[in-house]
Design an enzyme around this catalytic site. Structure first.
Site, mmCIF file in Angstrom:
data_model
loop_
_atom_site.group_PDB
_atom_site.id
_atom_site.type_symbol
_atom_site.label_atom_id
_atom_site.label_comp_id
_atom_site.label_asym_id
_atom_site.label_seq_id
_atom_site.Cartn_x
_atom_site.Cartn_y
_atom_site.Cartn_z
ATOM 1 N N ARG A 90 0.832 -1.204 0.000
ATOM 2 C CA ARG A 90 0.000 0.000 0.000
ATOM 3 C C ARG A 90 0.867 1.254 0.000
ATOM 4 O O ARG A 90 0.556 2.238 -0.700
ATOM 5 C CB ARG A 90 -0.927 -0.004 1.211
ATOM 6 N N CYS A 164 -19.133 -2.244 0.388
ATOM 7 C CA CYS A 164 -18.314 -1.082 0.733
ATOM 8 C C CYS A 164 -19.018 -0.333 1.854
ATOM 9 O O CYS A 164 -20.242 -0.388 1.970
ATOM 10 C CB CYS A 164 -18.134 -0.182 -0.486
ATOM 11 N N TYR A 244 -14.378 9.986 -2.454
ATOM 12 C CA TYR A 244 -13.418 9.573 -3.481
ATOM 13 C C TYR A 244 -13.499 10.456 -4.726
ATOM 14 O O TYR A 244 -12.552 10.494 -5.513
ATOM 15 C CB TYR A 244 -13.662 8.106 -3.871
#
Length: 421
Positions: A90, A164, A244
């Protein structure tokens, strides 16, 4: 009922355990299996899980193992929350794209493609082993990038639904602002995973009164601050984008920020060390407050609700999930995976009808869907040219010089996880 959590050694897991313990009437789990190759982490998490169950009076059995086949044998549902390459991968996903002036993020843009390439083959192998153990088992995917991973599972014929926590997080926040119970808030949530907009906020159910205009008028500043987007932008859009969308609507601003502060991966890695130390305390028998900063808020409630509905329990009949489009968004192929409200039951998730989508959002949805097609092709078949094509198609990359540089960096940083490289 037997549930298995793949990636059970994650520091997320106590959030999930807390939900299983609190909501046992909704989802009566007799056996919960946590499977993870990292034995030391797994035992710390497993010990805390047993203490949480005991504190809350849950009589279910918590089992820890590194044997995947034993873990999924006889499981009614398998939850996937793995991270191939761990926080080290990551950290790379969030770093090397910045060298080319592109957003560095673990699920979006070039970093998101890297994660998809590492993850899809591993998830498909796990799913095949689940299918051999119990063909009727449901797979609930929380592993990012959820849309691409869920599409890979569905195309391979698995009984899978993607999950999600963005929608449930917004539902909870809107309910608090409106002074109502979360169950009374139904979202007109439309788009792809990590590319969604709330085009309506309804009270009482899918056909209830739309109070989104009132929400924006009375609480627009709070909503905008939470999204880190300007209030005037929300007023002009008349909808609430997920956080996002900031990577798209304020790309250059975000890149500048990411270049001047520690990565989220570094923050999470530090937090994980603290959490694991806490988990090792035999006196700890509840999830620590620090876990709320780790991410994944309300994941447990969403996971319990979805599993309960799929397994014939008392889960909510309408939930926001990732599943096949099936004509829901007419400008996308039927086998695209969309994130929309759906009727969920023992046969899976059936998307509810969605109002016409404004071209301002439909265009971006279609663009990212095309990228996801190419990303999945690269994840399944490999090859430098497929990686380049996916990057060139992504709206956060889009220029051939960037795509060339990012392709080389992606392969260099992920070679150990790419069988074809």
């Amino acid at each position: 009922m037997k549930l298995t959590v793949v990636g059970g050694g994650s520091t997320y897991t106590p959030e999930l355990i807390d939900g299983f313990a609190r909501l046992r009437d909704t989802l009566p789990v007799q056996e919960l299996v946590l499977v993870d190759p990292a034995r030391e982490r797994l035992e710390l998490v497993g010990g805390l899980a047993r203490r949480i169950f005991a504190r809350q009076g849950h009589d279910g059995r918590v089992v820890t193992t590194s044997d995947l086949d034993a873990a999924v044998d006889g499981a009614d549902a398998v939850l996937l929350q793995l991270r191939v390459g761990g926080q080290a991968a990551r950290q790379q996903d969030e770093t090397w794209p910045l060298e080319c002036g592109c957003v560095g993020q673990e699920t979006t843009g070039a970093g998101g493609l890297a994660k998809a390439l590492r993850t899809v083959p591993v998830v498909l192998d796990i799913a095949e082993r689940v299918r051999r153990a119990n063909p009727d088992a449901w797979i609930i995917d929380f592993t990012n990038p959820v849309g691409i991973v869920t599409r890979a599972l569905l195309q391979a014929g698995h009984r899978a639904v993607g999950l999600c926590n963005v929608a449930i997080g917004l539902q909870r926040k809107f309910a608090a602002l409106l002074g109502v119970a979360p169950a009374d808030v139904h979202l007109d949530h439309v788009g792809l995973n990590h590319l969604t907009w709330e085009t309506g906020v309804r009270l009482g159910g899918p056909e209830g009164e739309d109070v989104l205009p009132r929400l924006l008028a009375e609480h627009g500043e709070a909503v905008a601050a939470d999204l880190r987007l300007p209030r005037p932008l929300l007023d002009r859009l008349g909808v609430v984008p997920s956080y996002y969308l900031r990577y798209y609507y304020a790309h250059d601003e975000v890149v500048d920020e990411l270049r001047t502060k520690p990565s989220r991966a570094a923050e999470v890695a530090h937090m994980e060390r603290q959490l694991l130390e806490m988990y090792g305390d035999p006196a700890l028998d509840e999830k620590p407050a620090l876990l709320a900063k780790r991410g994944g808020a309300y994941y447990s409630e969403a996971a319990v609700d979805l599993a309960a509905a799929l397994l014939g329990g008392t889960g909510s009949p309408y939930q926001v999930v990732n599943t096949y489009n099936r004509g829901t968004l007419p400008f996308l192929p039927d086998d695209a995976v969309v994130e929309v409200p759906a009727a969920v039951g023992g046969k899976g998730a059936a998307p509810l009808p969605v109002a016409d989508v404004d071209p301002l959002y439909a265009g971006l949805i279609a663009h990212v869907t095309a990228y996801e097609d190419l990303a999945l092709d690269a994840a399944l078949r490999g090859g430098r040219d497929r990686v380049f094509r996916a990057l060139l198609a992504h709206p956060l990359v889009g220029q051939y010089a960037y795509a060339e540089q990012l392709t080389d960096r992606l392969i260099a940083h992920n070679r150990e996880h790419l069988a074809w490289a």
